[in-house]
Design a protein around this motif. Sequence first.
Motif, PDB file in Angstrom:
ATOM      1  N   ASP A  80       0.840  -1.205   0.000  1.00 55.62           N
ATOM      2  CA  ASP A  80       0.000   0.000   0.000  1.00 55.62           C
ATOM      3  C   ASP A  80       0.871   1.249   0.000  1.00 55.62           C
ATOM      4  OD1 ASP A  80      -2.298  -1.515  -0.043  1.00 55.62           O
ATOM      5  OD2 ASP A  80      -2.648  -1.379   2.122  1.00 55.62           O
ATOM      6  N   GLU A  81       1.979   1.203   0.759  1.00 56.44           N
ATOM      7  CA  GLU A  81       2.894   2.348   0.810  1.00 56.44           C
ATOM      8  C   GLU A  81       3.527   2.602  -0.564  1.00 56.44           C
ATOM      9  OE1 GLU A  81       6.904   3.770   3.232  1.00 56.44           O
ATOM     10  OE2 GLU A  81       5.881   1.931   3.852  1.00 56.44           O
ATOM     11  N   GLY A  82       3.874   1.540  -1.268  1.00 52.25           N
ATOM     12  CA  GLY A  82       4.430   1.671  -2.606  1.00 52.25           C
ATOM     13  C   GLY A  82       3.427   2.245  -3.591  1.00 52.25           C
ATOM     14  N   ARG A  83       2.202   1.770  -3.502  1.00 50.42           N
ATOM     15  CA  ARG A  83       1.131   2.271  -4.379  1.00 50.42           C
ATOM     16  C   ARG A  83       0.872   3.759  -4.111  1.00 50.42           C
ATOM     17  NH1 ARG A  83      -1.553  -1.801  -3.901  1.00 50.42           N
ATOM     18  NH2 ARG A  83      -1.174  -2.767  -5.900  1.00 50.42           N
ATOM     19  N   THR A  84       0.899   4.160  -2.838  1.00 57.75           N
ATOM     20  CA  THR A  84       0.694   5.564  -2.470  1.00 57.75           C
ATOM     21  C   THR A  84       1.833   6.429  -3.008  1.00 57.75           C
ATOM     22  OG1 THR A  84      -0.550   4.945  -0.505  1.00 57.75           O
ATOM     23  CG2 THR A  84       0.429   7.150  -0.523  1.00 57.75           C
ATOM     24  N   ALA A  85       3.090   5.956  -2.871  1.00 59.27           N
ATOM     25  CA  ALA A  85       4.242   6.713  -3.372  1.00 59.27           C
ATOM     26  C   ALA A  85       4.156   6.889  -4.886  1.00 59.27           C
ATOM     27  CB  ALA A  85       5.546   6.010  -2.996  1.00 59.27           C
TER      28      ALA A  85
END
Length: 179
Positions: A80-85
């Motif tokens: 999720d953090e990667g998708r947000t970045a």
Amino acid sequence: MQGKPTRLTGTSYAVLSLLELCGPATPYDLKQALESSIENFWPVPHTTFYAEPARLAAAGLLTERQEPGGRRRKLYALTDEGRTALEKWANSPELAPPQLREEGVLKIFAGGDPVPILRARSEWHRAKLAELEGYLEAGGDDPRSQGARASLQIGISYNRMLLEAMERFLDAQAATGSS
């Protein structure tokens, strides 16, 4: 205690984008996808590209799962953090200036005869146009591929524009009897 945040580069965003489009993948799968998509407009050194998934996994932007047996390949997926970045970067209006990195132009600047250089490069652009048009025809209507289709259309226009400029130069040279 939180360490220094991981600096994300164009290569980082290329990896994140491919995983968003393709889903979980091995570094080899990512390299194959890169060659038929992003590398047409964003060259990435292969050694840098192969190391990037592990670096992004260490930063918490990807998950990493290794096969228990066989070739023990690693499979990466977005967190999720990667998708947000990725989403934050993709929607940011900040852009680095465009670059023309064309060896033929450098050779001409260095005194090379522009006619054979531009003839060879024109042939390359014709082949690249055919390749990109083939990718565009083969692409489906999956909403996730909308960005890939748009980048292909831009790449086709870009290569067509360069080809037309080179052909105008070559026609002018032929009209004046140069080379």
